[in-house]
Design a protein around this motif. Sequence first.
Motif, PDB file in Angstrom:
ATOM      1  N   LEU A  45       0.831  -1.198   0.000  1.00  0.00           N
ATOM      2  CA  LEU A  45       0.000   0.000   0.000  1.00  0.00           C
ATOM      3  C   LEU A  45       0.871   1.256   0.000  1.00  0.00           C
ATOM      4  CD1 LEU A  45      -2.823   1.185   0.073  1.00  0.00           C
ATOM      5  CD2 LEU A  45      -2.712   1.163   2.568  1.00  0.00           C
ATOM      6  N   ALA A  46       1.972   1.238   0.758  1.00  0.00           N
ATOM      7  CA  ALA A  46       2.890   2.377   0.750  1.00  0.00           C
ATOM      8  C   ALA A  46       3.422   2.621  -0.660  1.00  0.00           C
ATOM      9  CB  ALA A  46       4.043   2.128   1.727  1.00  0.00           C
ATOM     10  N   LEU A  47       3.743   1.539  -1.367  1.00  0.00           N
ATOM     11  CA  LEU A  47       4.242   1.664  -2.737  1.00  0.00           C
ATOM     12  C   LEU A  47       3.160   2.202  -3.668  1.00  0.00           C
ATOM     13  CD1 LEU A  47       6.515   1.173  -4.762  1.00  0.00           C
ATOM     14  CD2 LEU A  47       5.703  -1.197  -5.006  1.00  0.00           C
ATOM     15  N   ALA A  48       1.910   1.751  -3.457  1.00  0.00           N
ATOM     16  CA  ALA A  48       0.807   2.235  -4.294  1.00  0.00           C
ATOM     17  C   ALA A  48       0.606   3.740  -4.111  1.00  0.00           C
ATOM     18  CB  ALA A  48      -0.472   1.490  -3.947  1.00  0.00           C
ATOM     19  N   ILE A  49       0.717   4.221  -2.880  1.00  0.00           N
ATOM     20  CA  ILE A  49       0.588   5.663  -2.622  1.00  0.00           C
ATOM     21  C   ILE A  49       1.731   6.412  -3.302  1.00  0.00           C
ATOM     22  CG2 ILE A  49       0.644   7.427  -0.820  1.00  0.00           C
ATOM     23  CD1 ILE A  49      -0.685   5.331   1.046  1.00  0.00           C
ATOM     24  N   SER A  50       2.938   5.864  -3.212  1.00  0.00           N
ATOM     25  CA  SER A  50       4.095   6.508  -3.838  1.00  0.00           C
ATOM     26  C   SER A  50       3.924   6.599  -5.355  1.00  0.00           C
ATOM     27  CB  SER A  50       5.362   5.717  -3.482  1.00  0.00           C
ATOM     28  OG  SER A  50       6.507   6.328  -4.005  1.00  0.00           O
ATOM     29  N   ARG A  51       3.396   5.548  -5.951  1.00  0.00           N
ATOM     30  CA  ARG A  51       3.210   5.558  -7.407  1.00  0.00           C
ATOM     31  C   ARG A  51       2.153   6.572  -7.812  1.00  0.00           C
ATOM     32  NH1 ARG A  51       3.723  -1.025  -8.326  1.00  0.00           N
ATOM     33  NH2 ARG A  51       6.013  -1.042  -8.568  1.00  0.00           N
ATOM     34  N   LEU A  97       1.661   9.376  -6.310  1.00  0.00           N
ATOM     35  CA  LEU A  97       2.363  10.660  -6.268  1.00  0.00           C
ATOM     36  C   LEU A  97       3.226  10.836  -7.515  1.00  0.00           C
ATOM     37  CD1 LEU A  97       3.362  10.665  -2.491  1.00  0.00           C
ATOM     38  CD2 LEU A  97       1.840  12.313  -3.590  1.00  0.00           C
ATOM     39  N   ASP A  98       3.835   9.750  -7.976  1.00  0.00           N
ATOM     40  CA  ASP A  98       4.677   9.812  -9.170  1.00  0.00           C
ATOM     41  C   ASP A  98       3.878  10.176 -10.411  1.00  0.00           C
ATOM     42  OD1 ASP A  98       7.061   9.206  -7.888  1.00  0.00           O
ATOM     43  OD2 ASP A  98       6.855   7.035  -8.206  1.00  0.00           O
ATOM     44  N   ASP A  99       2.702   9.557 -10.554  1.00  0.00           N
ATOM     45  CA  ASP A  99       1.960   9.790 -11.807  1.00  0.00           C
ATOM     46  C   ASP A  99       1.038  11.015 -11.728  1.00  0.00           C
ATOM     47  OD1 ASP A  99      -0.389   9.037 -10.452  1.00  0.00           O
ATOM     48  OD2 ASP A  99      -0.352   6.981 -11.209  1.00  0.00           O
ATOM     49  N   GLY A 100       1.045  11.690 -10.575  1.00  0.00           N
ATOM     50  CA  GLY A 100       0.284  12.913 -10.456  1.00  0.00           C
ATOM     51  C   GLY A 100      -1.176  12.737 -10.109  1.00  0.00           C
ATOM     52  N   SER A 101      -1.633  11.494  -9.944  1.00  0.00           N
ATOM     53  CA  SER A 101      -3.040  11.293  -9.583  1.00  0.00           C
ATOM     54  C   SER A 101      -3.306  11.624  -8.117  1.00  0.00           C
ATOM     55  CB  SER A 101      -3.446   9.845  -9.871  1.00  0.00           C
ATOM     56  OG  SER A 101      -2.688   8.934  -9.083  1.00  0.00           O
ATOM     57  N   ARG A 111      14.678   6.070 -11.632  1.00  0.00           N
ATOM     58  CA  ARG A 111      14.274   5.686 -10.275  1.00  0.00           C
ATOM     59  C   ARG A 111      15.202   4.616  -9.706  1.00  0.00           C
ATOM     60  NH1 ARG A 111       9.763   6.384  -7.276  1.00  0.00           N
ATOM     61  NH2 ARG A 111      10.098   8.531  -8.005  1.00  0.00           N
ATOM     62  N   ALA A 112      15.688   3.687 -10.543  1.00  0.00           N
ATOM     63  CA  ALA A 112      16.545   2.619 -10.018  1.00  0.00           C
ATOM     64  C   ALA A 112      17.784   3.198  -9.342  1.00  0.00           C
ATOM     65  CB  ALA A 112      16.943   1.656 -11.142  1.00  0.00           C
ATOM     66  N   GLU A 113      18.373   4.229  -9.975  1.00  0.00           N
ATOM     67  CA  GLU A 113      19.566   4.847  -9.385  1.00  0.00           C
ATOM     68  C   GLU A 113      19.236   5.497  -8.035  1.00  0.00           C
ATOM     69  OE1 GLU A 113      20.085   4.256 -13.627  1.00  0.00           O
ATOM     70  OE2 GLU A 113      18.507   5.238 -12.449  1.00  0.00           O
ATOM     71  N   LEU A 170      13.996   9.535  -0.676  1.00  0.00           N
ATOM     72  CA  LEU A 170      14.335   9.686  -2.097  1.00  0.00           C
ATOM     73  C   LEU A 170      14.746  11.124  -2.422  1.00  0.00           C
ATOM     74  CD1 LEU A 170      11.548   7.465  -3.679  1.00  0.00           C
ATOM     75  CD2 LEU A 170      14.019   7.065  -3.829  1.00  0.00           C
ATOM     76  N   LEU A 171      14.135  12.087  -1.734  1.00  0.00           N
ATOM     77  CA  LEU A 171      14.552  13.470  -1.907  1.00  0.00           C
ATOM     78  C   LEU A 171      15.904  13.729  -1.240  1.00  0.00           C
ATOM     79  CD1 LEU A 171      11.236  15.467  -1.406  1.00  0.00           C
ATOM     80  CD2 LEU A 171      12.631  15.418  -3.468  1.00  0.00           C
ATOM     81  N   ALA A 172      16.137  13.070  -0.105  1.00  0.00           N
ATOM     82  CA  ALA A 172      17.368  13.317   0.652  1.00  0.00           C
ATOM     83  C   ALA A 172      18.606  12.991  -0.167  1.00  0.00           C
ATOM     84  CB  ALA A 172      17.356  12.507   1.950  1.00  0.00           C
ATOM     85  N   ILE A 173      18.529  11.947  -0.967  1.00  0.00           N
ATOM     86  CA  ILE A 173      19.735  11.569  -1.719  1.00  0.00           C
ATOM     87  C   ILE A 173      19.965  12.506  -2.906  1.00  0.00           C
ATOM     88  CG2 ILE A 173      19.845   9.189  -0.957  1.00  0.00           C
ATOM     89  CD1 ILE A 173      18.449   9.865  -4.351  1.00  0.00           C
ATOM     90  N   SER A 174      19.042  13.487  -3.094  1.00  0.00           N
ATOM     91  CA  SER A 174      19.241  14.511  -4.126  1.00  0.00           C
ATOM     92  C   SER A 174      19.951  15.738  -3.586  1.00  0.00           C
ATOM     93  CB  SER A 174      17.886  14.935  -4.712  1.00  0.00           C
ATOM     94  OG  SER A 174      17.218  13.838  -5.288  1.00  0.00           O
TER      95      SER A 174
END
Length: 926
Positions: free
Chosen positions: A33-39, A41-45, A766-768, A830-834
Amino acid sequence: MPPPSLLDDLLARLHAARLASAEDPFGDPVLLLALAISRRLDDGSLGMDGLEGLVQDLSDDAAAGRARRLAGYLGHVPGTSPAVALEALAARLVRPDPLDSPVPFATFKSSVERPRFAAVFTAHPTFSLPAVTAASLAEAATTGEAPPRGIPHRPTPVDLREEFTQANAAILRGRDALDRLAEALFSAARAVWPDRWHTLLPRPIVLTSWVGYDTDGRTDIGWWDTLKLRLDMKRYQLERISAQLEPLGEAAQPVVARIATALEAVARQAEAVPAKPDPESVQKLSGEMVLHREAAMTDLSALMPLFDAALAAAPDEAVRLRIAVARAGFAAHGLSLAHTHFRLNSAQLHNALRQRLDITTSPDDLSQRRGLLGQVNAALAGGAPQPVDFGGLFAEQASAAKLMMSIAQIVKHVDGSIPIRFLIAETETGYTLLAALWLARHFGVERHVEISPLFETASALERGERVLDEALRSPHFRDYLRQHGRLCLQFGYSDSGRYVGQLAASYLVERLKLRLAELLRKHGMSDVELVLFDTHGESIGRGAHPKSLTDRLHYLFPPQARYNLAKAGFAVREESSFQGGDGYMLFGTEALAQSTIARIAEHAFRRPQDTDDPIYAEADYGADFFATIRREFGELVEDPGYAALLGGFGPGLLEKTGSRPAARQSDLGGPVRITHPSQLRAIPNNAILHQVGWLANSLHGLGRAAAANPELFAELREKSPRFARALAMAARAAECSDIGVVRAVIGTLDPGTWLDRAAATARPGRAEQLLAVAAPLDAVGLQAPLWRMFRRLQADHLALRAAWPELPSMPERLVLLHALRLSLIHRLWLLAISVPEFSPRHGATRETVIRRIFALDVEPALDLLAEIFPAAPDPVVGLDFHEPAGRDSRTSYAREHAEIFEPMRRLFALVRGCSAAVSEEVGAFG
């Protein structure tokens, strides 16, 4: 049909994932479910605004549920008057059998004039809600209506003065409720004894506070702060009595006039208390305290005769009743809104005697214990009390001596009418009690101080009988107890719960209470009253029973233990804590305060009876059962994986709800990595267990204990009230725990999870990013101990489910909260490593900053990054310095702030928002 809401859609996805996991045990529905929420956010929905609305809705719903539970907990029915219960109780006390004659007046008088119970208000760091939100929840519990939506749920910073203000608001409502109890008692007595009822001084329940007087673990409370707050408490009491009497006309005017004189004097004294003392300001303070002492009053002698005259001059029974109620509250609490508890640590006492008596032997050295006790007994046999003045108090360096001198000055100049409790944390030897007695005698306050050891750690609870025996062997200590007529003891549920498990701790406390009668008889002390103060929190992990306030009181002092002490001839006064903002909500409105006082009064006046509880007939089973829990939980505490679970990012999930950090700080800034639970204080330790979804201190070890004899376990669960009441703690813990949530938390800290995601992602770039998250997690190396510890938890929990199939489960809304927060943490990382590379600054490197963010020490890390990468333009831009410029043409880092730092700050605010919602669902912080 309208489309499903975001909340409904996510709940449906979670439900489907959990059903699927029953067929596929290798799946992880929480991480899915955490991954589904993240996706999304990724696709803008799904955007941040939608997430913020979702967290607010979940928090509001949790708050509404908490308000409903609070009303049920207190037995309050919205729309009804709690005063009816007080009136019914008073009628039963006058006439236990409604068809028979009333009790003799002397019996009723002795019954209601002996303090039976004290509610103690403390300033533990459990102010988990903004004051306005706590007030909204209390009002909702009172009216039965839902609290308003959109209210804030994250706690706001509190200082000592704010803690004091909130405590006194609750105490004032408590005092009003006690007045209603006194009215009921007077009215019931007046119906039977019309000529004598007003001579009563009912005080079966009193209120107490240590807010501003507790220096155990605090260095921010000076003696001048304590004096100022104590003068405020005196002023509040006098103002309250004056407000009660002023409308009553001529009969009460002499009392009102004398109080006005006292209030003017107290105001002068309080004004002279310095904010930060120096010799000159302390000299001025001393002059004001001495000059106005008589006018300000220091005992009850000036007012009580005036009260008696007012009662005699009352024009009618209605006025006489109101005067009698005010007089009873004054007699019960003296010159303060509440009784006073001071608290310090045993080491502080030992240091004070080391300086004054040159005692260098360690109290922990058993080989030298007899000589040490001999030394302090010899000191108690000689020496005269030393005078205390404010100059000496200002100059004193030893904290214990300073505290006792503060008591001496309060007794002398503020209020000597009510003894002050002197609570000693970490008491593990009788020498500590004798040291406290010597210090009290040395400063001339022996008869004003009630010395009370705190038994909380496993070793203290086991040694408690020996500690008391060592002290009782001293004739000086026995004479001291006879002088006061009582032995005061304090029992703690926080440290005991976090080191031996909450259920095992309750057994150790009960066992010690049961042994008190024999111990006191042995030393010829059968005639003293026992004062038993249970210092518990508002959560199950720290001793607060979840079912009802009545069950809480029975859990803390089981009916059989109560009966055994009564049968042995001991009068017992019970005391119970109401901690921080969470505990104050039980006094959050007039109706809730009356309901709380009604439940306490019903308990305090309940006649002790032999319960015939089968758990006591199965004493060997009970001892083995709780010993198994203690052993299993003790092994968990020493498991490195348990420390990793608490410390992986646990402290970062918590807001500051008091004046102390959750964990010790490192020299380079930020929290140190937790390697053992002892590095956390008890309240954040318990709060982290709430936040990681596994209330181990109320659950772990129960499976192994139940599996030893599942048939007897089931039988006692059904037939033993004491056993069932203990297991109700575990049942509520199970409602707040989910092994899948723990698995997901550990999975988040496991670099393998991120590597699996990197292998599966099809999103460009994303893999990187996922590999970059895995690297620092791998460097920390928590995964191996975490998974070993998880297997320990899971095995015990499976055994418990087998023995107790009806054990509740975490509701899906709470599971969703945990999954949502993990998704937010993933995005944050994921933002932190940027974060861009930068030269070391203030001892910090890019790697250490990322490590802090991974530990969720986010706000200080972002503040540092804002300093390293300023968002504002360079102030020299556009200025002509008459030479060629060599500066970098880039003048600000607005892009990094907009794309990295500010989104991280917003995400972290939502992480903390989820934590607040979890606390609302659990019903307490820490």
